[in-house]
Scaffold this active site. Structure first.
Site, PDB file in Angstrom:
ATOM      1  N   THR A 166       0.854  -1.197  -0.002  1.00  4.93           N
ATOM      2  CA  THR A 166      -0.019   0.046  -0.247  1.00  4.93           C
ATOM      3  C   THR A 166       1.034   1.278   0.004  1.00  4.93           C
ATOM      4  OG1 THR A 166      -0.122  -0.329   2.396  1.00  4.93           O
ATOM      5  CG2 THR A 166      -1.953  -1.232   1.078  1.00  4.93           C
ATOM      6  N   ASP A 167       2.027   1.056   0.057  1.00  2.87           N
ATOM      7  CA  ASP A 167       3.020   2.208   0.241  1.00  2.87           C
ATOM      8  C   ASP A 167       4.107   2.047  -0.884  1.00  2.87           C
ATOM      9  OD1 ASP A 167       4.266   4.781   0.624  1.00  2.87           O
ATOM     10  OD2 ASP A 167       5.023   4.104   2.384  1.00  2.87           O
ATOM     11  N   LEU A 168       3.786   1.685  -1.992  1.00  5.30           N
ATOM     12  CA  LEU A 168       4.840   1.170  -2.972  1.00  5.30           C
ATOM     13  C   LEU A 168       5.306   2.719  -3.481  1.00  5.30           C
ATOM     14  CD1 LEU A 168       6.423  -1.070  -4.327  1.00  5.30           C
ATOM     15  CD2 LEU A 168       4.566  -1.030  -6.374  1.00  5.30           C
TER      16      LEU A 168
END
Length: 237
Positions: A166-168
């Site tokens: 979710t934080d790529l």
């Protein structure tokens, strides 16, 4: 994965191949400093300490909140069961990805300490040797299409394992001195079914390139992302 409970309010999960004596002191930077085994540090939401464990260099991270709420409650999280703690979830996710042959740091040990209705947590994981994140690399110069292919293929392998990062962003993608691509920082990530989130990951990554292009003047252009997508479509060979 094994675990021990030093006391009713503390739980440690660990990999016995790398940790022979699981103990709370493994998560205390002062313990590593006293043994002169701190080999570096990095500043982010908090300080990540790089330490020399009995088998390999590792990164020690204390879970901290971000944003405005994080200024009020820095490192406490609502306790709803040991297997819902952030340290256990990230430890488990890294294990799953490693078994699926995705290049991620090996999880060595995780800690959760309960205090009433809340808990604090820490994670000890492998430090990827001789690697830099994409921001640092692209500040120096461009990388070729083959490198972008490898990045896309590694992301595809992560997605094929059913993991939603979710934080790529390009701070969380590393390349080492053997040209291997690594994906890091799986806090708040999870397993997920379906496909719609996969495009969300890729769109977030593209926005990260665009953002850092303005902030750090990285050597990147939109056509580079086309090469990344081609690698994603082909997958790891």
């Amino acid at each position: 994965m094994q675990h021990i409970t030093p006391n009713p309010n503390t739980l440690i999960w660990y990999d016995s191949d790398y940790i022979s004596s699981p103990d709370e002191q493994l998560f205390n930077p002062a313990y590593w400093k006293a043994q002169n085994r701190v080999i570096g540090s990095a500043q982010g939401r908090g300080t990540t300490w790089f330490v020399e464990t009995e088998h390999l260099p590792a990164a020690l991270r204390h879970y901290r909140r971000g944003g405005l709420f994080g200024k009020l409650v820095r490192d406490q999280y609502w306790f709803s069961g040991w297997q819902n703690t952030r340290s256990f979830l990230e430890f488990s996710l890294l294990n799953k990805l490693a078994k699926a042959n995705v290049n991620v740091p090996r999880p060595l040990a995780a800690l959760a300490v309960r205090s009433g209705l809340t808990y604090r947590a820490d994670l000890l994981s492998e430090k990827i040797a001789n690697a830099q994140d994409l921001v640092a690399i692209l500040q120096v110069g461009r990388i070729d299409s083959a490198a972008y292919h490898r990045i896309g293929a590694e992301i595809r392998a992560m997605h094929d394992a059913g993991v939603n990062h979710t934080d790529l962003n390009i701070h969380n993608v590393l390349i080492d001195d053997k040209n291997r691509v690594w994906i890091i920082d799986f806090d708040k990530c999870s397993e997920q079914s379906g496909d719609s989130w996969k495009q969300d990951n890729l769109s977030r990554l593209k926005r990260s390139f665009e953002k850092e292009l303005g902030r750090y003047q990285i050597h990147w252009q939109p056509t580079d992302f086309d090469a990344l997508l081609k690698g994603y479509q082909q997958g790891k060979q």
